[in-house]
Design a protein around this motif. Structure first.
Motif, mmCIF file in Angstrom:
data_model
loop_
_atom_site.group_PDB
_atom_site.id
_atom_site.type_symbol
_atom_site.label_atom_id
_atom_site.label_comp_id
_atom_site.label_asym_id
_atom_site.label_seq_id
_atom_site.Cartn_x
_atom_site.Cartn_y
_atom_site.Cartn_z
ATOM 1 N N LEU A 214 0.822 -1.203 0.000
ATOM 2 C CA LEU A 214 0.000 0.000 0.000
ATOM 3 C C LEU A 214 0.864 1.264 0.000
ATOM 4 N N GLY A 215 2.137 1.122 0.330
ATOM 5 C CA GLY A 215 3.077 2.251 0.217
ATOM 6 C C GLY A 215 3.235 2.612 -1.254
ATOM 7 N N VAL A 216 3.440 1.580 -2.091
ATOM 8 C CA VAL A 216 3.528 1.783 -3.537
ATOM 9 C C VAL A 216 2.227 2.393 -4.036
ATOM 10 N N MET A 217 1.115 1.864 -3.557
ATOM 11 C CA MET A 217 -0.196 2.366 -3.992
ATOM 12 C C MET A 217 -0.340 3.853 -3.683
ATOM 13 N N SER A 218 0.032 4.229 -2.450
ATOM 14 C CA SER A 218 -0.199 5.629 -2.084
ATOM 15 C C SER A 218 0.699 6.543 -2.901
ATOM 16 N N SER A 219 1.857 6.015 -3.387
ATOM 17 C CA SER A 219 2.742 6.881 -4.153
ATOM 18 C C SER A 219 2.335 6.981 -5.617
ATOM 19 N N ILE A 220 1.663 5.977 -6.149
ATOM 20 C CA ILE A 220 1.406 6.015 -7.593
ATOM 21 C C ILE A 220 -0.072 5.914 -7.985
ATOM 22 N N ALA A 221 -0.879 5.219 -7.168
ATOM 23 C CA ALA A 221 -2.268 4.981 -7.597
ATOM 24 C C ALA A 221 -3.165 6.178 -7.305
ATOM 25 N N GLU A 222 -4.026 6.495 -8.270
ATOM 26 C CA GLU A 222 -5.011 7.545 -8.058
ATOM 27 C C GLU A 222 -6.236 6.953 -7.363
ATOM 28 N N VAL A 223 -6.604 5.766 -7.839
ATOM 29 C CA VAL A 223 -7.756 5.069 -7.282
ATOM 30 C C VAL A 223 -7.266 3.786 -6.626
#
Ligand code: ATP
Ligand code: MG
Length: 325
Positions: A214-223
């Motif tokens: 979720l660290g990767v998600m928060s840095s790159i994902a919009e949704v």
């Protein structure tokens, strides 16, 4: 405006030892051009099956119901030949296991140039030049020399980067990436994420990204969309989902993570395990593990309803949030 990719009521059933098993249950989502759409959730929640359904690469005898539209075109019913022109050209794929996406008997140059020659009719030397550029983009040292080497002559992390280069080589409109950076060390991972972000901004690349991180998600994902037991339980802007999770499962998932849970004082695993997939399951799949569950959670399947700028499938929490509001 039509979305780049739209899945509506996507249901995937696979044969099981005791009859058909629903592994993805009425999943609805959309990915816009230039958007990184993150998919997370416990192991076995149906993330890979959802991703494989898009280019129709599900295991044999799987049944897809519902709709998947890519640039308005129905992929579920598209004839195989036309789908072949979309796969690899308009939709690039990086699979969870890089060893399955690179043919072991072919040198990297042949793997990378094949789609260029097939989809664009590119000549040999132009294709090799483009292939070397693609390796350089994912920071493979000595790109020209690497074209002559075989996948086993690279480390696991390098193989994963070559798989990413191969998925992006035709400059697809959509990249489906299943755990693309899990095998990479953090500096290389950051490089790959930067490359995806650049393609997203410059050419409107849409990305369906699956990761536990979720660290990767928060840095790159919009949704960010969270799956549990084959269903979407929560979806919304990644920041909101991470900072203010609404579904008890999302809350539990975040509390169990070092990056977010740690700050709140210690990691808290969610007791119990995910549900076994079955056909026609009723009730909320998370109810047996949920501290908020009431009787109706076990008898009524919660609908995913719009809340703020997201969607949540938990009437119990929603009632409470409404009262708080
Ligand atoms: N080849 C297959 N044939 C039949 N069932 C499968 C197959 N692959 C996965 N499944 C089942 O489908 C369900 C969803 O699996 P899926 O691989 O989509 O999970 P996932 O969310 O990607 O998990 P992980 O995080 O471990 O990769 C699981 O119950 C799994 O057992
Ligand atoms: Mg998976």
């Amino acid at each position: 405006m039509t979305a780049l990719l739209e899945a509506r009521d996507l249901t995937i059933t696979v044969p099981g030892p005791h009859g058909p098993v629903t592994v993805v249950d009425r999943v609805t989502f959309a990915i816009e051009e230039g958007q990184v759409f993150g998919l997370a959730g416990e192991s076995g929640s149906g993330k890979t099956m959802t991703a494989l359904a898009v280019p129709r690469l599900l295991p044999p005898r799987s049944v897809i119901e519902g709709e998947i539209r890519f640039r308005g075109r129905d992929l579920v019913r598209m004839p195989g030949k036309r789908l072949g022109a979309v796969r690899g050209r308009e939709i690039g794929m990086v699979f969870q296991d890089p060893n399955t996406s690179l043919h072991p008997m072919l040198p990297v140059g042949a793997i990378l140039t094949a789609p260029l020659r097939r989809h664009f009719g590119m000549g040999r030397s132009a294709a090799r030049q483009r292939a070397a550029e693609a390796l350089d983009e994912v920071r493979i040292p000595d790109p020209e020399g690497s074209l002559a080497r075989y996948p086993h002559q690279f480390s696991g992390g390098m193989r994963q980067r070559i798989a990413i280069a191969s998925a992006l080589i035709c400059r697809p409109g959509l990249l489906i990436a299943d755990e693309p950076t899990t095998a990479l060390d953090v500096t290389v991972q950051a490089g790959v994420l930067r490359l995806l972000d650049r393609l997203r901004r410059e050419s409107g690349l849409g990305v369906l990204m699956i990761t536990h991180d979720l660290g990767v998600m928060s840095s790159i994902a919009e949704v960010l969309t969270i799956m549990y037991g084959g269903r979407i339980v929560e979806s919304g802007p990644a920041r909101t989902v991470i900072r203010r999770p609404r579904h008890p499962y999302t809350e539990g998932l975040l509390a169990a993570l070092p990056a977010t849970g740690g700050r709140r004082g210690g990691l808290t695993p969610i007791p119990g395990g995910p549900p076994m997939p079955t056909a026609g399951r009723v009730g909320c799949g998370f109810a047996p593990r949920c501290t908020h569950a009431v009787d109706s959670c076990r008898t009524e399947t919660p609908e995913l309803v719009a809340v703020g700028d997201g969607r949540v499938a938990c009437p119990v929490r929603l009632d409470r949030t409404d009262r708080e509001a």
